[in-house]
Design a protein around this motif. Structure first.
Motif, PDB file in Angstrom:
ATOM      1  N   MET A   1       0.822  -1.203   0.000  1.00  0.00           N
ATOM      2  CA  MET A   1       0.000   0.000   0.000  1.00  0.00           C
ATOM      3  C   MET A   1       0.865   1.266   0.000  1.00  0.00           C
ATOM      4  SD  MET A   1      -3.110   1.133  -0.065  1.00  0.00           S
ATOM      5  CE  MET A   1      -4.223  -0.157   0.516  1.00  0.00           C
ATOM      6  N   THR A   2       1.953   1.218   0.824  1.00  0.00           N
ATOM      7  CA  THR A   2       2.848   2.376   0.899  1.00  0.00           C
ATOM      8  C   THR A   2       3.488   2.662  -0.444  1.00  0.00           C
ATOM      9  OG1 THR A   2       3.304   1.827   3.206  1.00  0.00           O
ATOM     10  CG2 THR A   2       4.823   3.336   2.114  1.00  0.00           C
ATOM     11  N   ALA A   3       3.901   1.591  -1.141  1.00  0.00           N
ATOM     12  CA  ALA A   3       4.535   1.769  -2.448  1.00  0.00           C
ATOM     13  C   ALA A   3       3.569   2.400  -3.440  1.00  0.00           C
ATOM     14  CB  ALA A   3       5.026   0.419  -2.965  1.00  0.00           C
ATOM     15  N   ALA A   4       2.289   1.999  -3.350  1.00  0.00           N
ATOM     16  CA  ALA A   4       1.286   2.559  -4.266  1.00  0.00           C
ATOM     17  C   ALA A   4       1.126   4.055  -4.038  1.00  0.00           C
ATOM     18  CB  ALA A   4      -0.047   1.845  -4.076  1.00  0.00           C
ATOM     19  N   PHE A   5       1.018   4.460  -2.781  1.00  0.00           N
ATOM     20  CA  PHE A   5       0.831   5.880  -2.481  1.00  0.00           C
ATOM     21  C   PHE A   5       2.111   6.688  -2.701  1.00  0.00           C
ATOM     22  CE2 PHE A   5      -3.037   4.380  -0.532  1.00  0.00           C
ATOM     23  CZ  PHE A   5      -3.925   5.427  -0.769  1.00  0.00           C
ATOM     24  N   ALA A   6       3.262   6.008  -2.730  1.00  0.00           N
ATOM     25  CA  ALA A   6       4.516   6.725  -2.959  1.00  0.00           C
ATOM     26  C   ALA A   6       4.558   7.350  -4.348  1.00  0.00           C
ATOM     27  CB  ALA A   6       5.694   5.765  -2.787  1.00  0.00           C
ATOM     28  N   ARG A   7       3.783   6.819  -5.279  1.00  0.00           N
ATOM     29  CA  ARG A   7       3.775   7.358  -6.640  1.00  0.00           C
ATOM     30  C   ARG A   7       2.803   8.530  -6.791  1.00  0.00           C
ATOM     31  NH1 ARG A   7       2.771   3.029 -10.996  1.00  0.00           N
ATOM     32  NH2 ARG A   7       3.166   4.883 -12.265  1.00  0.00           N
ATOM     33  N   VAL A   8       1.993   8.763  -5.760  1.00  0.00           N
ATOM     34  CA  VAL A   8       0.941   9.779  -5.865  1.00  0.00           C
ATOM     35  C   VAL A   8       1.480  11.196  -6.080  1.00  0.00           C
ATOM     36  CG1 VAL A   8      -0.884  10.973  -4.579  1.00  0.00           C
ATOM     37  CG2 VAL A   8      -0.877   8.477  -4.716  1.00  0.00           C
ATOM     38  N   ASP A 171      -2.884   6.893 -14.225  1.00  0.00           N
ATOM     39  CA  ASP A 171      -1.815   5.896 -14.382  1.00  0.00           C
ATOM     40  C   ASP A 171      -1.956   4.810 -13.319  1.00  0.00           C
ATOM     41  OD1 ASP A 171      -1.027   7.829 -16.150  1.00  0.00           O
ATOM     42  OD2 ASP A 171       1.098   7.717 -15.629  1.00  0.00           O
ATOM     43  N   LEU A 172      -2.230   5.229 -12.091  1.00  0.00           N
ATOM     44  CA  LEU A 172      -2.364   4.265 -10.992  1.00  0.00           C
ATOM     45  C   LEU A 172      -3.608   3.406 -11.180  1.00  0.00           C
ATOM     46  CD1 LEU A 172      -1.549   6.675  -8.034  1.00  0.00           C
ATOM     47  CD2 LEU A 172      -0.034   4.949  -9.012  1.00  0.00           C
ATOM     48  N   ILE A 173      -4.692   4.021 -11.597  1.00  0.00           N
ATOM     49  CA  ILE A 173      -5.958   3.294 -11.734  1.00  0.00           C
ATOM     50  C   ILE A 173      -5.872   2.268 -12.859  1.00  0.00           C
ATOM     51  CG2 ILE A 173      -8.416   3.550 -12.257  1.00  0.00           C
ATOM     52  CD1 ILE A 173      -8.227   6.366 -10.999  1.00  0.00           C
ATOM     53  N   PHE A 174      -5.353   2.683 -14.022  1.00  0.00           N
ATOM     54  CA  PHE A 174      -5.268   1.756 -15.152  1.00  0.00           C
ATOM     55  C   PHE A 174      -4.272   0.633 -14.860  1.00  0.00           C
ATOM     56  CE2 PHE A 174      -7.263   5.269 -17.420  1.00  0.00           C
ATOM     57  CZ  PHE A 174      -8.170   4.589 -18.219  1.00  0.00           C
ATOM     58  N   THR A 179      -3.222  -5.103 -13.514  1.00  0.00           N
ATOM     59  CA  THR A 179      -2.447  -6.080 -12.742  1.00  0.00           C
ATOM     60  C   THR A 179      -3.205  -6.585 -11.520  1.00  0.00           C
ATOM     61  OG1 THR A 179      -1.412  -4.330 -11.420  1.00  0.00           O
ATOM     62  CG2 THR A 179      -0.293  -4.971 -13.449  1.00  0.00           C
ATOM     63  N   GLN A 180      -4.453  -6.149 -11.367  1.00  0.00           N
ATOM     64  CA  GLN A 180      -5.280  -6.510 -10.214  1.00  0.00           C
ATOM     65  C   GLN A 180      -4.582  -6.138  -8.910  1.00  0.00           C
ATOM     66  OE1 GLN A 180      -7.664 -10.249 -10.637  1.00  0.00           O
ATOM     67  NE2 GLN A 180      -6.201 -10.644 -12.273  1.00  0.00           N
ATOM     68  N   ASN A 181      -3.887  -5.043  -8.959  1.00  0.00           N
ATOM     69  CA  ASN A 181      -3.258  -4.495  -7.765  1.00  0.00           C
ATOM     70  C   ASN A 181      -4.202  -3.417  -7.231  1.00  0.00           C
ATOM     71  OD1 ASN A 181      -1.750  -3.069  -5.883  1.00  0.00           O
ATOM     72  ND2 ASN A 181       0.175  -3.364  -6.988  1.00  0.00           N
ATOM     73  N   TRP A 182      -5.070  -3.814  -6.315  1.00  0.00           N
ATOM     74  CA  TRP A 182      -6.118  -2.908  -5.875  1.00  0.00           C
ATOM     75  C   TRP A 182      -5.577  -1.769  -5.024  1.00  0.00           C
ATOM     76  CZ3 TRP A 182      -8.926  -4.117  -9.481  1.00  0.00           C
ATOM     77  CH2 TRP A 182      -9.235  -5.430  -9.815  1.00  0.00           C
ATOM     78  N   ALA A 183      -4.377  -1.931  -4.488  1.00  0.00           N
ATOM     79  CA  ALA A 183      -3.750  -0.822  -3.757  1.00  0.00           C
ATOM     80  C   ALA A 183      -3.475   0.345  -4.701  1.00  0.00           C
ATOM     81  CB  ALA A 183      -2.455  -1.288  -3.103  1.00  0.00           C
ATOM     82  N   ALA A 492       2.796 -10.392  -6.750  1.00  0.00           N
ATOM     83  CA  ALA A 492       3.918  -9.458  -6.663  1.00  0.00           C
ATOM     84  C   ALA A 492       3.567  -8.208  -7.453  1.00  0.00           C
ATOM     85  CB  ALA A 492       5.179 -10.099  -7.229  1.00  0.00           C
ATOM     86  N   SER A 493       4.176  -7.106  -7.083  1.00  0.00           N
ATOM     87  CA  SER A 493       3.998  -5.884  -7.869  1.00  0.00           C
ATOM     88  C   SER A 493       4.920  -5.965  -9.090  1.00  0.00           C
ATOM     89  CB  SER A 493       4.359  -4.676  -7.020  1.00  0.00           C
ATOM     90  OG  SER A 493       5.749  -4.684  -6.748  1.00  0.00           O
TER      91      SER A 493
END
Length: 517
Positions: A1-8, A171-174, A179-183, A492-493
């Protein structure tokens, strides 16, 4: 989750820059138009009619329509007009912002009491004085309501700009959806919704301040909005010369390979950013135009879609032909093949194929009228499908497009009987799918090839950083990396899968070297 928000932060800056620019342009167009429309009914009918018509066009379609329009305009004036990225996104979103501002402006001006206007005339005010001192203060609260609506719409629709090469929270949503990465999906949605709510709340305070004639509240809310925008835009400020952009299409393998490329460039001293979720035509055009510096494409895709070739020579000939064409026509350098192929491979559930006695596309053609066909969103429009369809006479009972990940889901759940799978996809083995033979050789080779923008072909440091990837990735390693991202459990991401893939690159390179020796 942290990695996902790091791109925000970086994407939020790009998203905010685009949305605010579109809203500002929408204001510049719609406010004078609202004044003119309030003075002339014929102008109002035409302006509101056109604005309403534009609003009926789906957001994604409007964004896509600007690509051929700008491409044609650029060709007409001798080039120089970008058809992808910021400009088409800005124009499309600005058009979306016009209607609520225009309609509220016209409604507000038309609703002013005639006695007030007569009183202004009686005082000898000029038209400009009436507008500035009487009409503007009275219409401002109504106009601000329209601006709030336009701001929320623009921020929401800006997520779709990802599809035409403009970085945004989309970018995050698509990427998360694919990749079915819901985070990732959650991070993109939360950031976009939060941005819209904050902007709407601040504009709402300004609206209250205008209605109650409290200038302090108006300036304070707009000041906070401006200050917040400047802070948020910091990551989007012009980057140094060492920044490179790695492009990727919208599926797992592309996300993984983009990270592998990015890691090597970072190790060579470059600062890397990513543009992901690009369509096939968009990705190559973005590379040729210098909007991205490097990405991985597939020789068969370029052969059939960009070069419009319908013949199917051997794989090596396709790669060589693509390399010559890309250099000659676009100045793009094909650095080499990565070492694996990701071809279209028609696949069925293994038990279903055995029960029906289908082993090849020729067998499939006999039973296709009774079968459901699921594809990725662009396959049915690709020349490869027309070539296979015509070669074997394939006519399915029905065909439904999906995002690639959900295409596999449709097959597994029984909603579809056949899919055009990807030969480097680890789910083929994991899901026990049967890949149908192509005895007529209708499907061309799809070697994964590394493409460099015209400005990077002669960049020795850039080329040296990426050349070790040529011939270094086997299809088995790529399948495993893809499966790590696409599987349902212990996912995996793309970042993690890229790190895993990189750990084997040294051995792959050594092995390939020994083989060549």
């Amino acid at each position: 989750m942290t990695a996902a928000f790091a791109r925000v932060p970086e994407l939020l800056a790009q998203h905010l820059l685009l949305a605010f620019a579109a809203l500002l342009l929408g204001l510049v167009v719609s406010v004078p138009l609202a004044i003119l429309s309030a003075r002339h009914r014929s102008v109002a009918r035409v302006a509101l009619g056109l604005a309403s018509l534009i609003q009926t066009i789906p957001s994604l379609a409007l964004l896509a329509l600007f690509y051929p329009l700008l491409l044609s305009l650029s060709a007409l004036v001798g080039g120089g007009i970008p058809a992808l990225g910021f400009l088409p996104s800005l124009l499309a979103l600005s058009l979306y912002a016009v209607l609520p501002i225009l309609r509220n402006g016209v409604t507000g001006l038309a609703g002013i009491d005639a006695a007030v206007i007569e009183a202004a005339d009686g005082m000898g005010m000029t038209r400009a004085q009436k507008l500035r001192l009487v009409e503007a203060p009275l219409v401002a609260p109504v106009l601000m309501a329209g601006i709030r609506t336009a701001a929320v719409w623009t921020i929401g629709a800006a997520t779709l700009s990802t599809t035409i090469g403009q970085p945004s929270l989309g970018d995050l949503i698509f990427a998360g959806l694919q990749t079915q990465n819901w985070a990732l999906v959650l991070a993109g949605c939360v950031a976009a919704v939060g941005l819209a709510l904050v902007v709407d709340a601040l504009l709402g305070l300004a609206e209250i301040g205008i209605a109650r004639r409290r200038r302090g509240l108006v300036w304070a809310s707009l000041g906070v909005l401006l200050a917040g925008a400047l802070v948020a835009l910091a990551p989007a400020w012009p980057a140094g010369k060492g920044v490179v952009t790695v492009g990727a299409k919208g599926f797992s393998e592309q996300y993984i390979l983009a990270r592998v490329i990015g890691h090597r460039l970072e190790a060579a001293g470059y600062t890397v950013r990513y543009r992901e979720g690009l369509g096939s035509a968009v990705a190559f055009s973005a590379l040729a135009g210098g909007d991205i510096d490097v990405y991985v494409d597939y020789s068969g895709t370029l052969w059939t879609n960009q070069m419009q070739r319908s013949d199917v020579p051997p794989r090596a000939a396709i790669v060589a032909g693509v390399a010559q064409w890309a250099k000659r026509e676009h100045g793009v350098t094909l650095l080499g093949s990565l070492g694996f192929e990701n071809a279209y491979a028609f696949a069925m559930r293994g038990d279903d194929a055995r029960r029906r006695g289908i082993r090849s596309l020729a067998d499939l053609a006999e039973q296709a009228p009774h079968l459901e066909f699921a594809t990725d969103v662009e396959f049915l429009e690709r020349p490869e499908w027309r070539a296979v369809r015509d070669a074997y006479g394939l006519r399915f009972k029905a065909a439904h497009p999906y995002q690639p990940t959900f295409m596999y889901r449709a097959l597994a759940s029984g909603r579809a009987d056949v899919i055009p799978a990807f030969s480097s996809d680890g789910r083929i083995a994991a899901d026990h799918l049967a890949v149908l033979e192509d005895p007529k050789g209708a499907i061309p080779g799809y070697d994964a090839v590394l493409l460099l923008a015209p400005s990077r072909g002669d960049d020795a440091r850039f080329v040296a950083a990426l050349r070790p990837l040529v011939g270094a990735i086997s299809v088995e390693r790529m399948r495993e990396a893809n499966y790590r991202v696409d599987r349902d459990e212990a996912k995996a991401s793309p970042e993690d899968a890229a790190r895993w893939l990189e750990r084997g690159l040294g051995r792959e390179v050594s092995g390939n070297a020994r083989t060549r020796e």
